[in-house]
Scaffold this motif. Structure first.
Motif, PDB file in Angstrom:
ATOM      1  N   PHE A 172     -19.912  -9.758   2.216  1.00  0.00           N
ATOM      2  CA  PHE A 172     -19.643 -10.146   0.838  1.00  0.00           C
ATOM      3  C   PHE A 172     -18.198  -9.832   0.462  1.00  0.00           C
ATOM      4  N   THR A 173     -17.535 -10.786  -0.169  1.00  0.00           N
ATOM      5  CA  THR A 173     -16.235 -10.549  -0.792  1.00  0.00           C
ATOM      6  C   THR A 173     -16.448 -10.327  -2.280  1.00  0.00           C
ATOM      7  N   GLU A 213     -12.668  -6.499 -10.545  1.00  0.00           N
ATOM      8  CA  GLU A 213     -12.551  -5.049 -10.389  1.00  0.00           C
ATOM      9  C   GLU A 213     -13.932  -4.399 -10.323  1.00  0.00           C
ATOM     10  N   ASP A 214     -14.847  -4.893 -11.163  1.00  0.00           N
ATOM     11  CA  ASP A 214     -16.209  -4.344 -11.137  1.00  0.00           C
ATOM     12  C   ASP A 214     -16.901  -4.675  -9.818  1.00  0.00           C
ATOM     13  N   ALA A 215     -16.710  -5.888  -9.347  1.00  0.00           N
ATOM     14  CA  ALA A 215     -17.310  -6.281  -8.072  1.00  0.00           C
ATOM     15  C   ALA A 215     -16.789  -5.415  -6.936  1.00  0.00           C
ATOM     16  N   LEU A 239     -18.931  -2.924  -4.343  1.00  0.00           N
ATOM     17  CA  LEU A 239     -18.847  -3.021  -2.885  1.00  0.00           C
ATOM     18  C   LEU A 239     -18.422  -1.691  -2.272  1.00  0.00           C
ATOM     19  N   LYS A 240     -17.507  -0.995  -2.914  1.00  0.00           N
ATOM     20  CA  LYS A 240     -17.100   0.322  -2.421  1.00  0.00           C
ATOM     21  C   LYS A 240     -18.233   1.333  -2.555  1.00  0.00           C
ATOM     22  N   GLY A 241     -19.090   1.134  -3.556  1.00  0.00           N
ATOM     23  CA  GLY A 241     -20.210   2.055  -3.780  1.00  0.00           C
ATOM     24  C   GLY A 241     -21.165   2.138  -2.616  1.00  0.00           C
TER      25      GLY A 241
END
Length: 468
Positions: free
Chosen positions: A362-363, A382-384, A388-390
């Motif tokens: 996923f991007t 930014e939220d996306a 993804l980092k989460g």
């Protein structure tokens, strides 16, 4: 009242029932036979339902479908008696589901985590065992594991709510008449550490064990039923309704309630059953607004099934409540509050489902598009990226076995829905308690949770030896 005295009073009031005997009446000196006794009892629990959950589900239905929720309609039409209930456990102002359910199921306050095992090792007979011994048909229906805390609190004694493999074995020995929910992992030989095959054992015990909606509907209803429709909890209602395969095999809470009533009501001496909307609580822990509201609506349809039966039957006491609040969500003011909340009308998936679809490929742009397609709001890049980092951090939790970044995701949604949360855990709020039918006229305006145990026995006209 000081803290120590508060808990001591709750425990002594219930421990003392044995000494007080059948003369003890938690609701005062009342005649439960004056307007007839309840042949049947349906006890419905929206687990972890805060007042905001009830409110928002009603707003959603009124403005999406043009109707009130079944629960609020009971208030609008003045159909029921209504009270507030205190929810403390034996060791905390804030209860968990095991202790809350045990207050009803065993008639005494126990410590959080325990199922009908008191602070001093007391083991009161659980209420469904009492009613079964008196000749009534009994059972439980839930949207989580049938071995989970709330249904188990009406059925068994165990020092730990986590002993679900043992509770599954207890159910086969007890042979209750109708038990429907999830929790296949606690019956299947491949999932149990001891490799016991409880599916085979249940069939050997003369129990119809079913795993799909079609199998449930095809039963003749001459044997006890154990229906287990998911490995753990059932899918969230919003995910079930938007997935053809899930919908085909997974019954709704209302459908399970209807089946249980049909099966249990064959007993000429009547029945007692508990119905739990367990995933309302799970969604509240995850601050998952869409999952919360549509599972509350799912529970609301079970209320309709119970009330339709009770109003036609005339001999059924219906009780509707929750065991505790959870996370205290609410719809909060802002210039776009209405428009934001309305996005939930066409949401197609829970946060859990969305997060489980995300893969390493996923991007941020793909995630933005995916969320808008399934949850009807435009997430920022930014939220996306934060979501993804989460995934690399992971989050532990009782209801987050896949280590999904549920907290990060939920925290980013509030500006889009105008729904805000006080936390991610249970609250000490006094909760709604509703009654309809024989015995409801004796409901007082404020109730301590453990008082309901004897109320149920007395409302059903139980012989004195069955009163703890």
């Amino acid at each position: 009242m000081k803290r120590r005295e508060f808990f001591r009073k709750g425990v002594i009031s219930t421990i003392g029932l044995g000494a007080l005997g059948s003369s003890f009446q938690a609701f005062g000196s009342v005649d439960f036979t004056r307007k007839g006794i309840a042949k049947n009892i349906i006890f419905l629990v929206s687990d972890g339902m805060s007042a905001g959950t009830l409110t928002m589900a009603d707003i959603l239905l009124k403005h999406k479908e043009g109707r009130s929720s079944e629960w609020i309609k009971l208030y609008e039409e003045n159909t029921v008696r209504r009270a507030l209930m205190e929810t403390a456990s034996a060791n905390s102002f804030v209860t968990d589901s095991a202790a809350a359910g045990s207050a009803w199921g065993g008639g005494m306050r126990v410590r959080n985590g325990a199922l009908n095992v008191g602070p001093n090792g007391e083991k009161p007979v659980p209420i469904l065992q009492k009613f079964k011994a008196a000749g009534k048909a009994v059972g439980c229906v839930t949207s989580v594991q049938i071995t989970h805390a709330t249904p188990a609190s009406f059925c068994v004694n165990n020092s730990s709510r986590n002993a679900q493999p043992i509770i599954a074995e207890d159910y086969i020995k007890l042979k209750f008449d109708c038990m429907l929910g999830g929790g296949l992992n606690y019956f299947h030989t491949d999932k149990r550490t001891d490799k016991k095959d409880l599916i085979a054992a249940s069939k050997q015990a003369g129990i119809d064990f079913v795993q799909t909606k079609d199998e449930l509907n095809s039963l003749s209803g001459t044997k006890p039923i154990l229906g287990v429709f998911a490995e753990e909890g059932l899918p969230y209602a919003i995910d079930r309704e938007n997935n053809t395969d899930l919908k085909a095999i997974t019954p709704t809470l209302a459908e399970m309630t209807q089946t249980a009533i049909k099966h249990l009501s064959k007993n000429p001496q009547g029945f007692v059953m508990q119905v739990e909307g367990g995933k309302v609580d799970w969604a509240a822990h995850a601050n998952d607004t869409a999952a919360l509201l549509y599972d509350q609506v799912d529970f609301d349809q079970a209320i309709k099934v119970a009330m339709d039966f009770a109003q036609a039957d005339g001999e059924t006491l219906v009780i509707i409540t929750t065991d505790h609040g959870n996370s205290n969500p609410g719809l909060f003011y802002g210039n776009q509050a209405n428009r934001n909340f309305e996005k939930l009308y066409s949401t197609k998936a829970s946060n859990e489902w969305v997060l489980n679809q995300i893969t390493p490929e996923f991007t941020t742009n793909r995630l933005v598009e995916f969320v808008e397609a399934h949850q009807n709001y435009a997430m920022s890049g930014e939220d996306a990226e934060a979501i993804l980092k989460g995934f690399t951090l992971g989050e532990d939790g009782l209801y987050n076995t896949n280590r999904l970044p549920v907290a990060i995701y939920a925290s980013l949604q509030s500006p889009h829905t105008s729904v805000q949360w006080a936390g991610t855990n249970h609250s000490a709020d006094h909760v709604e308690l509703v009654m309809f039918g024989p015995g409801s006229e004796h409901l007082k305006g404020f109730v301590r949770n453990f008082e309901l145990h004897n109320f149920l026995l007395q409302a059903a006209g139980m012989p004195q030896e069955y009163i703890v």
